[in-house]
Design a protein around this motif. Sequence first.
Motif, PDB file in Angstrom:
ATOM      1  N   MET A   1       4.199   5.905   0.622  1.00  0.00           N
ATOM      2  CA  MET A   1       3.371   4.805   1.096  1.00  0.00           C
ATOM      3  C   MET A   1       4.243   3.565   1.273  1.00  0.00           C
ATOM      4  O   MET A   1       5.104   3.282   0.439  1.00  0.00           O
ATOM      5  N   ALA A   2       4.043   2.829   2.323  1.00  0.00           N
ATOM      6  CA  ALA A   2       4.749   1.587   2.577  1.00  0.00           C
ATOM      7  C   ALA A   2       3.735   0.461   2.715  1.00  0.00           C
ATOM      8  O   ALA A   2       2.735   0.594   3.432  1.00  0.00           O
ATOM      9  N   THR A  15      -0.742  -9.033  -6.362  1.00  0.00           N
ATOM     10  CA  THR A  15      -1.224  -8.245  -7.494  1.00  0.00           C
ATOM     11  C   THR A  15      -2.460  -7.427  -7.097  1.00  0.00           C
ATOM     12  O   THR A  15      -2.558  -6.221  -7.383  1.00  0.00           O
ATOM     13  N   SER A  16      -3.377  -8.069  -6.401  1.00  0.00           N
ATOM     14  CA  SER A  16      -4.590  -7.367  -5.971  1.00  0.00           C
ATOM     15  C   SER A  16      -4.264  -6.275  -4.974  1.00  0.00           C
ATOM     16  O   SER A  16      -4.853  -5.171  -5.016  1.00  0.00           O
ATOM     17  N   ASN A  21      -3.981  -0.261  -4.261  1.00  0.00           N
ATOM     18  CA  ASN A  21      -3.255   0.913  -3.806  1.00  0.00           C
ATOM     19  C   ASN A  21      -2.759   1.775  -4.954  1.00  0.00           C
ATOM     20  O   ASN A  21      -1.851   2.605  -4.786  1.00  0.00           O
ATOM     21  N   GLY A  22      -3.353   1.588  -6.138  1.00  0.00           N
ATOM     22  CA  GLY A  22      -3.120   2.498  -7.248  1.00  0.00           C
ATOM     23  C   GLY A  22      -1.907   2.212  -8.099  1.00  0.00           C
ATOM     24  O   GLY A  22      -1.477   3.080  -8.878  1.00  0.00           O
ATOM     25  N   ASP A  24       0.002   1.096 -11.243  1.00  0.00           N
ATOM     26  CA  ASP A  24      -0.318   0.916 -12.657  1.00  0.00           C
ATOM     27  C   ASP A  24       0.740  -0.007 -13.261  1.00  0.00           C
ATOM     28  O   ASP A  24       1.895   0.370 -13.431  1.00  0.00           O
ATOM     29  N   PHE A  25       0.367  -1.229 -13.592  1.00  0.00           N
ATOM     30  CA  PHE A  25       1.330  -2.221 -14.086  1.00  0.00           C
ATOM     31  C   PHE A  25       1.808  -1.921 -15.492  1.00  0.00           C
ATOM     32  O   PHE A  25       2.738  -2.573 -15.976  1.00  0.00           O
ATOM     33  N   THR A  26       1.196  -0.960 -16.177  1.00  0.00           N
ATOM     34  CA  THR A  26       1.630  -0.624 -17.537  1.00  0.00           C
ATOM     35  C   THR A  26       2.726   0.437 -17.550  1.00  0.00           C
ATOM     36  O   THR A  26       3.326   0.689 -18.599  1.00  0.00           O
ATOM     37  N   LYS A  27       2.970   1.062 -16.419  1.00  0.00           N
ATOM     38  CA  LYS A  27       3.993   2.110 -16.353  1.00  0.00           C
ATOM     39  C   LYS A  27       5.375   1.483 -16.122  1.00  0.00           C
ATOM     40  O   LYS A  27       5.497   0.442 -15.464  1.00  0.00           O
ATOM     41  N   PRO A  28       6.430   2.126 -16.657  1.00  0.00           N
ATOM     42  CA  PRO A  28       7.785   1.666 -16.323  1.00  0.00           C
ATOM     43  C   PRO A  28       7.987   1.713 -14.813  1.00  0.00           C
ATOM     44  O   PRO A  28       7.687   2.723 -14.162  1.00  0.00           O
TER      45      PRO A  28
END
Length: 536
Positions: A1-2, A15-16, A21-22, A24-28
């Motif tokens: 995805m681009a 951020t929104s 687009n899925g 996850d800000f908690t993942k490395p």
Amino acid sequence: MAIGFNLKNVGESLTSLLESNGVDFTKPTMFLSEVSLVYMKPELSDRVMKWIGEQFNDAFICQLEQIEPDDEFGLVMMEHFEKVACPITSVYTYPNLRKQLARYRDKCGHTSTQGCNLLTFYCETYHPDEKCDVADREQFDEFEGWHRTCCHYSVICTTNSSKQTYQHICQSLIPSQHVKEEYEMEEVDSLMYTDEYNTENFPLIIRSFGHTSVQSPFNPNELLMVGGFGTSCLTPPSGKRAAHGRLSATVRIACNNRSKLVSNSQLSYPMYATSCITTINNIPHIMVYGGRTSPHNSSSHIRILPLHDDDDMTSSWQDVTTSGCCTPAGRCRHTADMVGDRMYVVGGRDESRVFNHVICFHVPTTSWRYVLDESTAFPALHSHASAWWRERLLVSGGLGEEADCNVEAPMSVFVVDPERGQFERHDIPQLDVRYSHTSHVINNQLLLLGGVQLSHTPADLSIIDLSTWQVVRRIRLGAGSVRNPLHMHGHTSHVTSHEEGRVVLTIVGGGSNCFSFGTSFTNTPLRLQLSLPSPC
């Protein structure tokens, strides 16, 4: 995805967009910044980095950016981006590796930050077999341009993660840049772009590198220049940038008024050869050995050209038929010193080898012999410098085999005794290894002028006391200007005046070819004047 987004506007909208687009800000999460943020104004790129740190708890940033905009190569690099209307603005705020690392540690509060320039990355992380594979992939010997380019890009891996595992990953990916303690440098007494070098009708400007030159046997203030790569100095400037290419003419450079053609005869193998003055049948000759036309086509020939103290241009180059116990292979980037009727040749390289021997050519008998053969422990060297001192050769610096590239290697000087066939090594820990420099011995002191230093130390004149093997002076040479950057490599130099503790070095040529930013030359000749009293 681009996903496309204007990074000048980072904030809630980005951020929104990522959340929708899925992401996850908690993942490395790894961010790759390959010469991109450097085009933004520093306050805008700082905002991007701050946003990343606020939104991602375990962010990794791998960054490749230009650095060092203010030295001679940096001037060429910055002019290139200005010409293509893509100025890199952040580089002046973060101009070197130290400030780039501090940006993440201090401004962004990152827990682990590691970085180096690209040359250190190549030398420290590539296996010797990989380096050999790189060298064998394509015939290439534009070492100066390549190394200078690599020294002007930093690669950084940094993280804001509190987890030790992630911090360790960050530190293990990139080697740490070794920084030696800075040696205090003097300013040069005088470095003049000599306006007195003129023809009758137009200024003489020599723009070349990889040439060879000697002082005239008739007048020590005249130089004879042969070969090289650059623009012809015999054609008046037209206002346009002259086309450059291999030079095959032999030109006499008069230090007080003009230049003229010495011979119409064209010299083959014109680049990275060596030249000496010798006398044959009571007639002075310029003798050229080796050289190349391309990285895979080196010469083993000795060629001579008789010299006359007049305007006679009928002389032509002649090949010398040689004999002896060794028949040297073709080479370039070697050194040759004429002592009496003997020419001592050190090292050099061809398309696949770097030579580790010292050979001697005897002019009266046109025969070769080994001084140090390949069975000795003498190192394989090319692009070094040599000078004669007390019946011995002083061989300084140089590069070895590609697999041995080491940015932390100290400067070494080898003292070769031609009569005994022996040598000794002196390491100079205050200096980093350099190559493509020139050297002279004056008042029991060894002068090392310019060269490319793998540690990216700015070009200087380093002076070594030969009684102690200690560096006694380092003189900063500067970067020049945008219109005339001072490339102190690929040049030649000569002592044209030495009296009452004052020395004048005349410098001819200098420059290199860079595949990213083009070919760049220094407008010469230059006259470097300094005080050089005898050591106590």
